[in-house]
Design a protein around this motif. Structure first.
Motif, PDB file in Angstrom:
ATOM      1  N   PHE A 132      42.271  33.054  45.210  1.00  0.00           N
ATOM      2  CA  PHE A 132      40.802  33.125  45.290  1.00  0.00           C
ATOM      3  C   PHE A 132      40.179  33.429  43.927  1.00  0.00           C
ATOM      4  CE2 PHE A 132      36.858  35.418  46.919  1.00  0.00           C
ATOM      5  CZ  PHE A 132      36.209  34.253  47.284  1.00  0.00           C
ATOM      6  N   GLU A 133      40.761  34.376  43.192  1.00  0.00           N
ATOM      7  CA  GLU A 133      40.168  34.731  41.900  1.00  0.00           C
ATOM      8  C   GLU A 133      40.339  33.620  40.864  1.00  0.00           C
ATOM      9  OE1 GLU A 133      41.853  36.886  43.781  1.00  0.00           O
ATOM     10  OE2 GLU A 133      40.123  38.132  44.331  1.00  0.00           O
ATOM     11  N   ARG A 134      41.438  32.846  40.971  1.00  0.00           N
ATOM     12  CA  ARG A 134      41.562  31.698  40.060  1.00  0.00           C
ATOM     13  C   ARG A 134      40.459  30.689  40.359  1.00  0.00           C
ATOM     14  NH1 ARG A 134      47.633  31.111  38.652  1.00  0.00           N
ATOM     15  NH2 ARG A 134      48.055  33.277  38.080  1.00  0.00           N
ATOM     16  N   GLY A 184      43.377  36.683  52.857  1.00  0.00           N
ATOM     17  CA  GLY A 184      43.457  38.133  52.777  1.00  0.00           C
ATOM     18  C   GLY A 184      43.987  38.584  51.431  1.00  0.00           C
ATOM     19  N   PRO A 185      44.049  39.913  51.248  1.00  0.00           N
ATOM     20  CA  PRO A 185      44.553  40.448  49.997  1.00  0.00           C
ATOM     21  C   PRO A 185      46.075  40.343  49.909  1.00  0.00           C
ATOM     22  CG  PRO A 185      44.000  42.234  51.486  1.00  0.00           C
ATOM     23  CD  PRO A 185      43.652  40.963  52.207  1.00  0.00           C
ATOM     24  N   THR A 186      46.571  40.083  48.724  1.00  0.00           N
ATOM     25  CA  THR A 186      48.011  40.025  48.479  1.00  0.00           C
ATOM     26  C   THR A 186      48.298  40.833  47.219  1.00  0.00           C
ATOM     27  OG1 THR A 186      47.673  37.932  47.345  1.00  0.00           O
ATOM     28  CG2 THR A 186      48.401  37.801  49.616  1.00  0.00           C
ATOM     29  N   PHE A 187      49.529  41.272  47.084  1.00  0.00           N
ATOM     30  CA  PHE A 187      49.856  42.281  46.070  1.00  0.00           C
ATOM     31  C   PHE A 187      51.128  41.895  45.332  1.00  0.00           C
ATOM     32  CE2 PHE A 187      47.768  43.910  49.773  1.00  0.00           C
ATOM     33  CZ  PHE A 187      46.725  44.663  49.269  1.00  0.00           C
ATOM     34  N   ARG A 188      51.077  41.947  44.029  1.00  0.00           N
ATOM     35  CA  ARG A 188      52.285  41.653  43.249  1.00  0.00           C
ATOM     36  C   ARG A 188      52.411  42.676  42.132  1.00  0.00           C
ATOM     37  NH1 ARG A 188      52.573  35.007  43.732  1.00  0.00           N
ATOM     38  NH2 ARG A 188      52.098  35.088  45.964  1.00  0.00           N
ATOM     39  N   ALA A 189      53.572  43.327  42.113  1.00  0.00           N
ATOM     40  CA  ALA A 189      53.776  44.444  41.191  1.00  0.00           C
ATOM     41  C   ALA A 189      54.391  43.985  39.874  1.00  0.00           C
ATOM     42  CB  ALA A 189      54.650  45.502  41.862  1.00  0.00           C
ATOM     43  N   GLU A 190      53.994  42.786  39.435  1.00  0.00           N
ATOM     44  CA  GLU A 190      54.525  42.338  38.154  1.00  0.00           C
ATOM     45  C   GLU A 190      53.736  42.936  37.009  1.00  0.00           C
ATOM     46  OE1 GLU A 190      55.491  37.912  39.476  1.00  0.00           O
ATOM     47  OE2 GLU A 190      54.042  39.280  40.325  1.00  0.00           O
ATOM     48  N   LEU A 208      46.412  39.303  38.526  1.00  0.00           N
ATOM     49  CA  LEU A 208      46.012  40.594  39.071  1.00  0.00           C
ATOM     50  C   LEU A 208      47.169  41.137  39.901  1.00  0.00           C
ATOM     51  CD1 LEU A 208      42.462  39.586  40.333  1.00  0.00           C
ATOM     52  CD2 LEU A 208      42.913  41.269  38.548  1.00  0.00           C
ATOM     53  N   ALA A 209      47.219  42.459  40.044  1.00  0.00           N
ATOM     54  CA  ALA A 209      48.232  43.049  40.920  1.00  0.00           C
ATOM     55  C   ALA A 209      47.766  42.988  42.377  1.00  0.00           C
ATOM     56  CB  ALA A 209      48.513  44.490  40.504  1.00  0.00           C
ATOM     57  N   GLU A 210      46.446  42.924  42.568  1.00  0.00           N
ATOM     58  CA  GLU A 210      45.868  42.768  43.909  1.00  0.00           C
ATOM     59  C   GLU A 210      44.909  41.600  43.841  1.00  0.00           C
ATOM     60  OE1 GLU A 210      44.308  46.278  46.066  1.00  0.00           O
ATOM     61  OE2 GLU A 210      42.406  45.219  46.067  1.00  0.00           O
ATOM     62  N   PHE A 211      45.209  40.537  44.549  1.00  0.00           N
ATOM     63  CA  PHE A 211      44.311  39.377  44.547  1.00  0.00           C
ATOM     64  C   PHE A 211      44.230  38.821  45.958  1.00  0.00           C
ATOM     65  CE2 PHE A 211      47.413  35.859  44.813  1.00  0.00           C
ATOM     66  CZ  PHE A 211      48.594  36.510  44.490  1.00  0.00           C
ATOM     67  N   TRP A 212      43.248  37.959  46.166  1.00  0.00           N
ATOM     68  CA  TRP A 212      43.035  37.386  47.487  1.00  0.00           C
ATOM     69  C   TRP A 212      43.553  35.960  47.506  1.00  0.00           C
ATOM     70  CZ3 TRP A 212      40.114  39.727  51.670  1.00  0.00           C
ATOM     71  CH2 TRP A 212      39.813  41.061  51.412  1.00  0.00           C
ATOM     72  N   MET A 213      44.147  35.598  48.627  1.00  0.00           N
ATOM     73  CA  MET A 213      44.713  34.254  48.701  1.00  0.00           C
ATOM     74  C   MET A 213      44.310  33.587  50.009  1.00  0.00           C
ATOM     75  SD  MET A 213      48.543  32.811  47.785  1.00  0.00           S
ATOM     76  CE  MET A 213      49.339  34.285  48.227  1.00  0.00           C
TER      77      MET A 213
END
Ligand code: 4AD
Ligand code: MG
Length: 486
Positions: free
Chosen positions: A458-460, A250-256, A264-269
């Motif tokens: 996922f994007e990596r 699912g999507p995961t979010f990191r505000a770094e 990415l600030a929003e990526f899938w894992m």
């Protein structure tokens, strides 16, 4: 034009149904006009390849007006009408073509369609259509993310992305894992994987405040402070403690605020979690899993991979095959530090035991030293999350990172601390309030079991499989600092 089933261009390019009238629909890539006919390259997204439409003005004119000119001579007036009719068929326009599939006499394609009818669904003014010309840079395409799926490059990336998502579910399903859906809105920040985005419905003009000036979250939608999740792992563990083999995707979010080609600030894992696995089982699964995905891409996406190999990265296919046939090198973090210190390389960041490895260190190990993917284990506990299984040395934990050429870290995971006392001590040391993780601790209280898991970005993965260089180019709508336009 009657509306019957359209044929997909991917199927037609492999078809031998010559002489049969069929219907294709798609977007015009190019049109070349000659005196009495035009060639139209049409693409419908089913393949990176386009099909050639042979548009004979005489045939089209005859059919458009349904007049059977017995002597086959062209009425000059209607001839001009058909040329005018086809004028708006320009790059980017959308058309439907009814015609006959024939073997192509020209070079570069095996089949083509001789058009009997052409219907225009939508025009694309050449003066303003942003993709009128070929060969735009990837950075420009990011500014028109709403249109870039129309390019061959993004078509290829999106089809590969789809194939990888499908293969991930297939792999786990075939191996007895259950897909569990973990929440996107979470009340806990236990993972500590990164800064989080807050989720709130509080009135931003008149927010309820506590006497100390902080927001009063008891008045918020959930009655407490909530965030977007950074990982589904903790909840996946709860599932593994009942179903044994589970995964989330699912999507995961990191505000770094990290503006790198790999963040990415929003990526899938993808996060599998396995009861009764130790760190070695975990490494075996991770290695088998990513090799399966590379082989799946080689088997199912040959046209797209060949296109990307030709256009962007002529070592791409060899690199994928190399990963499939290699045995990943496994060593400890401590051994990696020794190799890096003995390397004689000058790195931007110093190599000290206890510090996190930087991308430059990871890539040295993978690309220069070993020449294949590497799995590092047994990291210093102070740079890893609270849940990792502690080693008897008191200094390291059973974490693992899978490092790939060009990418660096593609997977992070660990064996989990299943001992209640050890886990509790660790959360106290790290100042994690027990009230935030009581439910997580309960799994160690009731029927605890050794277990392990990992997270694949996922994007990596898609970066590696497509050979693209920037993570913004492998997700349809990238979310990065100061960028959420589309
Ligand atoms: O190493 P990470 O932070 O691990 C976890 O989140 C664990 N809960 C996983 C687990 O054990 N279940 O992230 C896992 C992977 C990284 O290896 C990387 O591939 C990817 O997620 N990743 C990112 N991808 C894109 N943008 C970011 N900002 C990413 N941060 C991590
Ligand atoms: Mg990590």
């Amino acid at each position: 034009m009657e509306h019957r089933r359209r044929s997909k261009i991917a199927d037609l390019l492999k078809s031998k149904d010559f002489g049969i009238e069929l219907l294709v629909k798609g977007w015009v890539r190019t049109k070349r006009e000659k005196k009495n006919f035009a060639f139209i390259e049409l693409n419908d997204g089913s393949t990176v390849k386009s099909i050639q439409i042979f548009a004979d003005y005489f045939v089209l004119e005859k059919n458009l007006f349904s007049q059977n000119t017995l002597d086959n001579s062209l009425d000059p007036e209607s001839y001009n009408t058909i040329i005018n009719y086809l004028k708006p068929v320009t790059t980017g326009s959308c058309i439907a073509v009814k015609g006959i599939l024939v073997e192509s006499v020209g070079q570069g394609q095996s089949v083509e369609i001789r058009a009997n009818h052409i219907e225009i669904y939508g025009t694309a003014d050449p003066e303003s259509y942003p993709l009128q010309k070929k060969g735009h840079g990837l950075e420009f395409l990011r500014e028109i993310a709403h249109l870039r799926p129309r390019t061959n490059t993004f078509g290829a990336v999106l089809r590969i992305r789809h194939a990888m998502a499908f293969a991930i579910h297939k792999y786990f399903n075939d191996n007895g894992f259950y897909y569990i859906h973990t929440p996107i809105i979470t009340g806990s920040d236990a993972e500590g994987a990164g800064a989080m985005f807050r989720v709130t419905t509080l009135d931003d003009r008149n927010p309820p405040l506590l006497p100390d000036g902080h927001l009063d979250y008891t008045q918020d939608f959930f009655g407490k402070e909530t965030k977007l999740t950074v990982s589904g792992q903790l909840e996946a563990e709860l599932g593994a403690m009942a179903l044994s083999l589970v995964y989330t995707f699912g999507p995961t979010f990191r505000a770094e605020n990290s503006n790198t080609p790999r963040h990415l600030a929003e990526f899938w894992m993808i996060e599998p979690e396995m009861a009764f696995y130790d760190i070695n089982d975990n490494m075996d699964l991770a290695e088998d899993f990513v090799k399966y995905l590379m082989q799946y891409a080689l088997d199912h996406c040959p046209d797209d991979l060949e296109f990307l190999n030709k256009m962007y990265d002529n070592e791409l296919i060899d690199r994928l095959k190399g990963v499939v046939s290699s045995r990943f090198k496994r060593l400890t973090y401590t051994q990696a530090i020794e190799i890096l210190q003995a390397s004689g390389q000058t790195f931007e960041f110093p190599v000290d035991w206890g510090a996190d490895l930087q991308a430059e260190h990871e890539r040295y190990l993978v690309e220069k030293h070993f020449g294949k993917p590497v799995i590092l284990t047994d990291y210093p506990r102070d740079i890893k999350a609270f849940y990792m299984k502690q080693n008897p040395d008191g200094k390291t934990v059973r974490g693992m990172d899978v490092l790939f050429p060009k990418i660096g870290e593609i997977i992070g995971g660990s064996q989990r601390e299943e001992n209640l006392d050890a886990l509790r001590n660790r959360i106290h040391e790290m100042n994690i309030p027990e009230k935030d993780v009581w439910w997580y601790l309960d799994t160690r209280k009731f029927g605890t079991a050794p277990h392990a898991g990992f997270g694949l970005g996922f994007e990596r993965l898609i970066l590696f499989v497509t050979g693209m260089a920037n993570i913004r180019d492998v997700i349809p709508f990238p979310r990065t600092p100061k960028n959420a336009e589309f």
